[in-house]
Motif scaffolding. Structure first.
Motif, PDB file in Angstrom:
ATOM      1  N   GLU A 150       0.815  -1.212   0.000  1.00  0.00           N
ATOM      2  CA  GLU A 150       0.000   0.000   0.000  1.00  0.00           C
ATOM      3  C   GLU A 150       0.849   1.262   0.000  1.00  0.00           C
ATOM      4  OE1 GLU A 150      -3.548   2.076   2.687  1.00  0.00           O
ATOM      5  OE2 GLU A 150      -2.636   0.163   3.285  1.00  0.00           O
ATOM      6  N   ILE A 151       1.977   1.243   0.711  1.00  0.00           N
ATOM      7  CA  ILE A 151       2.771   2.458   0.874  1.00  0.00           C
ATOM      8  C   ILE A 151       3.804   2.616  -0.236  1.00  0.00           C
ATOM      9  CG2 ILE A 151       4.373   3.670   2.397  1.00  0.00           C
ATOM     10  CD1 ILE A 151       3.009   2.413   4.757  1.00  0.00           C
ATOM     11  N   PRO A 206      -7.242   6.031  -4.936  1.00  0.00           N
ATOM     12  CA  PRO A 206      -5.991   5.825  -4.176  1.00  0.00           C
ATOM     13  C   PRO A 206      -5.108   4.733  -4.758  1.00  0.00           C
ATOM     14  CG  PRO A 206      -7.882   6.001  -2.690  1.00  0.00           C
ATOM     15  CD  PRO A 206      -8.437   5.885  -4.080  1.00  0.00           C
ATOM     16  N   SER A 227       1.647   9.742  -3.227  1.00  0.00           N
ATOM     17  CA  SER A 227       1.469   8.965  -1.996  1.00  0.00           C
ATOM     18  C   SER A 227       2.425   9.398  -0.894  1.00  0.00           C
ATOM     19  CB  SER A 227       1.664   7.476  -2.286  1.00  0.00           C
ATOM     20  OG  SER A 227       2.996   7.208  -2.698  1.00  0.00           O
ATOM     21  N   PHE A 287       2.639  12.178   0.187  1.00  0.00           N
ATOM     22  CA  PHE A 287       1.890  13.167   0.963  1.00  0.00           C
ATOM     23  C   PHE A 287       1.214  12.538   2.184  1.00  0.00           C
ATOM     24  CE2 PHE A 287      -1.901  15.905   1.615  1.00  0.00           C
ATOM     25  CZ  PHE A 287      -1.235  17.103   1.853  1.00  0.00           C
ATOM     26  N   THR A 288       1.047  11.214   2.171  1.00  0.00           N
ATOM     27  CA  THR A 288       0.387  10.554   3.290  1.00  0.00           C
ATOM     28  C   THR A 288       1.236  10.543   4.558  1.00  0.00           C
ATOM     29  OG1 THR A 288       1.246   8.409   2.554  1.00  0.00           O
ATOM     30  CG2 THR A 288      -0.922   9.078   1.742  1.00  0.00           C
ATOM     31  N   PHE A 289       2.538  10.818   4.447  1.00  0.00           N
ATOM     32  CA  PHE A 289       3.389  10.852   5.638  1.00  0.00           C
ATOM     33  C   PHE A 289       3.203  12.135   6.441  1.00  0.00           C
ATOM     34  CE2 PHE A 289       5.592   7.893   2.839  1.00  0.00           C
ATOM     35  CZ  PHE A 289       5.822   6.831   3.693  1.00  0.00           C
ATOM     36  N   GLY A 291       0.836  14.013   8.544  1.00  0.00           N
ATOM     37  CA  GLY A 291      -0.404  13.798   9.253  1.00  0.00           C
ATOM     38  C   GLY A 291      -1.091  15.095   9.609  1.00  0.00           C
ATOM     39  N   ASN A 292      -2.141  14.967  10.411  1.00  0.00           N
ATOM     40  CA  ASN A 292      -2.901  16.136  10.849  1.00  0.00           C
ATOM     41  C   ASN A 292      -2.179  16.855  11.983  1.00  0.00           C
ATOM     42  OD1 ASN A 292      -4.956  15.521   9.032  1.00  0.00           O
ATOM     43  ND2 ASN A 292      -5.943  14.130  10.492  1.00  0.00           N
TER      44      ASN A 292
END
Length: 307
Positions: free
Chosen positions: A93-94, A249, A257, A259-261, A263-264
């Motif tokens: 996935e990553i 996705p 992808s 960008f998923t590292f 977080g909020n």
């Protein structure tokens, strides 16, 4: 008897004249100045060293942070180096699926852009027309247009023709964005191939397409490789275009992808981000290593034209 000095002649005193000694205080203050060329060389070396340091610090942080599970923005040695960050990101996935998407997207777009650039650069290099130079300047000017200025109408067009969220549609647009500069580079490299070789091929009955594929492109191999590498690298690091045109996705490339590292609330996994960045940069580095020897060879056209 004393010797009389004759007017207009030097004295016959055999003792040599002693040079005046400089004042010790003055001599201590004077220092030998370096030549101007040496000063310029030292200044240039200092500037190059500063630029190299500015480029090296982020790379050093990238390597050290990938081995540190508690990495921050500071450049520091990890207390206990480990490969846990690589183990955390080496998943389908990553890493694996986004990397495969990037290879398919950028590889297909590169092949399309290079093929179209070769077909467009050949007549511009071999035939002299009245509007060739204005056309080339227009092509070069189109490379200066910011991608954000045309992204809104492109998005609307892709929605109407049902190309949104498709890999081939995104690859087509990526190839179009890199095509102008690829044509410009390909034309300049193609100008270095002697035209007499093509005339000999035409005499033997070859068509212009056969001449392009069997004579021109093999002789401009290093230049063709440069255009291919440049086009692929510019597409490999493109974030904005896939981010806007791809919605699913499972189709996102690695450039999106990553960008998923982030977080909020500003929470960022720096260690995993550094490990993924190293893996993301590996294909481009390997590509350059494989063809660097060929790039250094230059155009080996010596002896190709016989008298």
């Amino acid at each position: 008897m004393s010797r009389l000095a004759v007017p207009g002649t030097r004295s016959a005193d055999p003792r040599p004249e002693r040079p005046e000694r400089p004042d010790r205080a003055t001599a201590g203050r004077r220092r030998p100045r370096l030549p101007r060329s040496t000063r310029h060389r030292l200044a240039a070396d200092a500037g190059l060293l500063a630029a190299a340091t500015a480029f090296a610090i982020p790379l050093v942080w990238l390597v050290l942070s990938s081995l540190d599970t508690e990495a921050t923005l500071r450049v520091r040695l990890p207390k206990s180096p480990t490969t846990d960050n690589f183990s955390a990101v080496l998943t389908d996935e990553i890493t694996f699926t986004p990397m495969l998407n990037s290879l398919l997207l950028c590889g297909g777009a590169t092949l399309l852009a290079v093929a179209c650039a070769a077909l467009a650069a050949y007549p511009l290099s071999r035939f002299r027309a009245r509007f060739s130079r204005p056309y080339l300047l227009t092509i070069l000017f189109s490379t200066c247009l910011p991608i954000t200025a045309i992204m809104v109408p492109v998005y609307g067009l892709f929605v109407q023709v049902n190309l949104i969220d498709t890999m081939y549609g995104t690859a087509l647009f990526l190839a179009a964005t890199q095509l102008p500069f690829a044509i410009w580079l390909m034309k300049n490299f193609m100008d270095g191939v002697p035209k007499v070789l093509e005339e000999a091929a035409w005499t033997d009955g070859a068509s212009w397409l056969q001449t392009l594929l069997r004579v021109v492109l093999p002789l401009m191999g290093p230049g063709f490789t440069v255009v291919t590498i440049y086009t692929f690298i510019m597409m490999w690091g493109n974030f904005f275009v896939p981010f806007m045109l791809l919605l699913s996705p499972e189709q996102l490339p690695a450039s999106v992808s990553i960008f998923t590292f982030f977080g909020n609330y500003g929470a960022i996994a720096f260690g995993e981000l550094a490990a993924f960045s190293i893996l993301y940069s590996t294909p481009v580095i390997l590509l350059y290593i494989m063809i660097s020897r060929r790039l250094g060879g230059g155009f080996a056209l010596g002896g190709a034209v016989k008298g």
